[in-house]
Design a protein around this motif. Structure first.
Motif, mmCIF file in Angstrom:
data_model
loop_
_atom_site.group_PDB
_atom_site.id
_atom_site.type_symbol
_atom_site.label_atom_id
_atom_site.label_comp_id
_atom_site.label_asym_id
_atom_site.label_seq_id
_atom_site.Cartn_x
_atom_site.Cartn_y
_atom_site.Cartn_z
ATOM 1 N N LEU A 1 84.726 84.751 -7.361
ATOM 2 C CA LEU A 1 85.441 83.475 -7.480
ATOM 3 C C LEU A 1 86.124 83.284 -8.838
ATOM 4 N N ALA A 2 86.362 84.382 -9.546
ATOM 5 C CA ALA A 2 87.021 84.309 -10.867
ATOM 6 C C ALA A 2 86.273 83.349 -11.780
ATOM 7 N N GLY A 3 84.964 83.560 -11.861
ATOM 8 C CA GLY A 3 84.136 82.650 -12.643
ATOM 9 C C GLY A 3 83.505 83.300 -13.851
ATOM 10 N N ARG A 4 82.771 82.483 -14.580
ATOM 11 C CA ARG A 4 81.999 82.952 -15.728
ATOM 12 C C ARG A 4 80.836 82.011 -15.930
ATOM 13 N N GLY A 5 79.755 82.517 -16.466
ATOM 14 C CA GLY A 5 78.586 81.690 -16.714
ATOM 15 C C GLY A 5 77.323 82.485 -16.517
ATOM 16 N N GLY A 6 76.195 81.840 -16.690
ATOM 17 C CA GLY A 6 74.907 82.502 -16.557
ATOM 18 C C GLY A 6 73.784 81.513 -16.769
ATOM 19 N N GLY A 7 72.576 82.040 -16.933
ATOM 20 C CA GLY A 7 71.422 81.173 -17.135
ATOM 21 C C GLY A 7 70.130 81.917 -16.922
ATOM 22 N N SER A 8 69.177 81.266 -16.252
ATOM 23 C CA SER A 8 67.859 81.845 -16.028
ATOM 24 C C SER A 8 67.775 82.444 -14.623
ATOM 25 N N THR A 9 66.628 82.974 -14.310
ATOM 26 C CA THR A 9 66.437 83.542 -12.971
ATOM 27 C C THR A 9 66.418 82.463 -11.900
ATOM 28 N N GLN A 10 66.186 81.186 -12.303
ATOM 29 C CA GLN A 10 66.099 80.102 -11.325
ATOM 30 C C GLN A 10 67.327 79.192 -11.301
ATOM 31 N N MET A 11 68.084 79.105 -12.421
ATOM 32 C CA MET A 11 69.241 78.217 -12.457
ATOM 33 C C MET A 11 70.333 78.798 -13.351
ATOM 34 N N VAL A 12 71.565 78.691 -12.878
ATOM 35 C CA VAL A 12 72.713 79.165 -13.648
ATOM 36 C C VAL A 12 73.781 78.080 -13.693
ATOM 37 N N CYS A 13 74.591 78.117 -14.740
ATOM 38 C CA CYS A 13 75.695 77.164 -14.897
ATOM 39 C C CYS A 13 76.946 77.939 -15.291
ATOM 40 N N GLY A 14 78.103 77.410 -14.938
ATOM 41 C CA GLY A 14 79.335 78.072 -15.325
ATOM 42 C C GLY A 14 80.545 77.395 -14.737
ATOM 43 N N SER A 15 81.616 78.174 -14.579
ATOM 44 C CA SER A 15 82.864 77.639 -14.030
ATOM 45 C C SER A 15 83.543 78.716 -13.209
ATOM 46 N N VAL A 16 84.377 78.291 -12.253
ATOM 47 C CA VAL A 16 85.147 79.236 -11.443
ATOM 48 C C VAL A 16 86.601 78.787 -11.402
ATOM 49 N N GLY A 17 87.489 79.757 -11.264
ATOM 50 C CA GLY A 17 88.912 79.452 -11.182
ATOM 51 C C GLY A 17 89.428 79.414 -9.759
ATOM 52 N N ALA A 18 88.575 79.810 -8.802
ATOM 53 C CA ALA A 18 88.999 79.842 -7.401
ATOM 54 C C ALA A 18 89.175 78.433 -6.842
ATOM 55 N N HIS A 19 89.996 78.310 -5.803
ATOM 56 C CA HIS A 19 90.198 77.024 -5.145
ATOM 57 C C HIS A 19 88.986 76.676 -4.277
ATOM 58 N N ARG A 20 88.916 75.407 -3.884
ATOM 59 C CA ARG A 20 87.789 74.920 -3.101
ATOM 60 C C ARG A 20 87.632 75.700 -1.797
ATOM 61 N N SER A 21 88.726 76.024 -1.145
ATOM 62 C CA SER A 21 88.641 76.740 0.131
ATOM 63 C C SER A 21 87.973 78.091 -0.030
ATOM 64 N N ALA A 22 88.261 78.767 -1.137
ATOM 65 C CA ALA A 22 87.651 80.070 -1.393
ATOM 66 C C ALA A 22 86.159 79.929 -1.671
ATOM 67 N N VAL A 23 85.794 78.872 -2.419
ATOM 68 C CA VAL A 23 84.378 78.635 -2.704
ATOM 69 C C VAL A 23 83.622 78.364 -1.400
ATOM 70 N N GLU A 24 84.186 77.505 -0.575
ATOM 71 C CA GLU A 24 83.535 77.174 0.709
ATOM 72 C C GLU A 24 83.389 78.411 1.598
ATOM 73 N N GLU A 25 84.411 79.246 1.597
ATOM 74 C CA GLU A 25 84.360 80.465 2.395
ATOM 75 C C GLU A 25 83.286 81.415 1.895
ATOM 76 N N TYR A 26 83.137 81.493 0.560
ATOM 77 C CA TYR A 26 82.122 82.367 -0.026
ATOM 78 C C TYR A 26 80.724 81.936 0.399
ATOM 79 N N PHE A 27 80.482 80.624 0.456
ATOM 80 C CA PHE A 27 79.140 80.145 0.779
ATOM 81 C C PHE A 27 78.861 80.146 2.281
ATOM 82 N N LYS A 28 79.888 80.479 3.107
ATOM 83 C CA LYS A 28 79.663 80.628 4.533
ATOM 84 C C LYS A 28 79.129 82.021 4.866
ATOM 85 N N GLU A 29 79.354 82.945 3.949
ATOM 86 C CA GLU A 29 78.985 84.337 4.218
ATOM 87 C C GLU A 29 77.473 84.489 4.314
#
Length: 381
Positions: free
Chosen positions: A353-381
């Motif tokens: 999703l053209a993103g960046r970020g990181g965190g712990s094994t349980q929670m991560v934070c960051g940002s993505v450059g992809a559009h909402r439709s691409a994000v939604e499609e990724y989470f359908k997989e």
């Protein structure tokens, strides 16, 4: 040796001079005149600008005893040409430099501190002292400096003989063996200085100490004088007038009005944070349970509220992610799981999703450059 007209009369703005030499240097030219009113950079003050004939001089420096007039174009050698300096800028510098002498003389006489650094630019003037002055000290110095200015005392610039200099107590940052020039403001200051000054203290105008910072065991004072102080006051008066109008407060009550506004904003921030957390809880309650991936978009949530939501949502989802933002600016995210290594998940999601970020094994934070439709499609997989 070039005749230094600025020592004979600091107010000389126009003069004729013969061009002795003009040589290319760097991306410009250096010109030597037989006489000049252009003051070269020195004593913490920049060199004069102006014109030699039709050629613009952007700076003046002294190197190995020669006064060099710097230009982008060559000046014809051997000709006698009319010359002029940018006297408006020169006079503002004269006001500021003379005002600095008044302030430094008063600081030295009252507290024994020396001026150990001085810079006079086109936007501000700073003076460094080797001792600390508090707010009351500064107000006292400022008041006495302005009283000295309005007395309209003559400022005397002169070259004493060695015998005369030996008998005088004057301020100087350097040991000067030859060519010592003193600037005297009777009852206020006697200081070694090479720069042009106004003829009387009244020409300095208003002396305003703007602010201070601790610097190398002492203080650095930012100050303005004369027309520059007036310009600063006019700008700040306009700002106060604008604040006064915006807050419906009298000009002498804007500080209190701004204080009340800041207090109200802090209260509003606390209320907004509480509402965002309440919204996060409501969103978590509305989630359907799933062992797979789940994502929602919540543009009203900030990072703290997104974390709150993620901590609640992982009880219902194998992997949960919340996104805030829009397609134009991009999206920030918080993702969490109690069963999946989120570092590995974040790496794969960021790549997809053209993103960046990181965190712990349980929670991560960051940002993505992809559009909402691409994000939604990724989470359908």
């Amino acid at each position: 040796m070039t005749e230094k007209l600025f020592y004979e009369n600091a107010y000389t703005a126009e003069f004729d001079a013969r061009v002795l030499d003009c040589k290319a240097h760097g991306d410009g030219f250096e010109t030597i005149l037989d006489r000049t009113a252009f003051f070269p950079e020195g004593g913490g003050q920049r060199g004069d600008a102006g014109k030699i004939g039709d050629v613009a001089v952007f700076d003046t420096v002294e190197r190995e005893g020669e006064i060099l007039h710097l230009s982008r174009e060559p000046v014809p050698v051997g000709e006698t040409l009319p010359c002029s300096i940018d006297f408006a800028t020169r006079f503002e510098r004269m006001q500021c430099h003379s005002g600095e002498h008044i302030v430094s003389g008063i600081v030295h006489s009252l507290y024994g501190f020396d001026n150990v650094g001085f810079h006079l630019g086109d936007d501000e003037m700073t003076v460094d002292y080797n001792g600390v002055l508090d707010e009351d000290d500064l107000r006292r110095v400022e008041r006495l400096a302005n009283e000295a200015a309005v007395r309209n005392t003559e400022i005397r610039c002169f070259f004493p003989t060695k015998e005369e200099a030996a008998a005088l107590a004057y301020r100087s940052k350097l040991e000067i063996a030859d060519g010592l020039r003193l600037v005297e403001i009777p009852g206020v200051d006697l200081c070694a200085c090479c720069a042009p000054h106004v003829a009387r203290t009244g020409e300095v105008g208003v002396i305003k100490l703007l602010d201070t910072i601790h610097y190398k065991g002492g203080v650095r004072i930012r100050m303005l004088c004369g027309l520059r102080a007036l310009n600063d006051y006019q700008d700040k008066f306009a700002a106060v007038r604008g604040i006064s109008t915006a807050l419906s407060a009298k000009q002498d009550e804007v500080e209190q009005a701004v204080g009340r506004l800041c207090g109200a904003l802090e209260g509003a921030k606390r209320d907004a944070a509480a509402l965002r957390c309440a919204l996060a809880a409501q969103l978590a309650n509305g989630l359907a349970e799933t062992s797979g991936k789940c994502c929602i978009f919540a543009p009203l949530l900030d990072t703290d509220a997104m974390r709150t939501l993620a901590n609640l949502a992982v009880k219902k989802c194998g992997v949960f992610a919340v996104f805030s933002g829009d397609d134009t600016r991009g999206y920030t995210y918080v993702a969490a799981s109690e069963v999946t290594d989120m570092r590995g998940f974040a790496k794969e999601m960021n790549e997809a999703l053209a993103g960046r970020g990181g965190g712990s094994t349980q929670m991560v934070c960051g940002s993505v450059g992809a559009h909402r439709s691409a994000v939604e499609e990724y989470f359908k997989e």
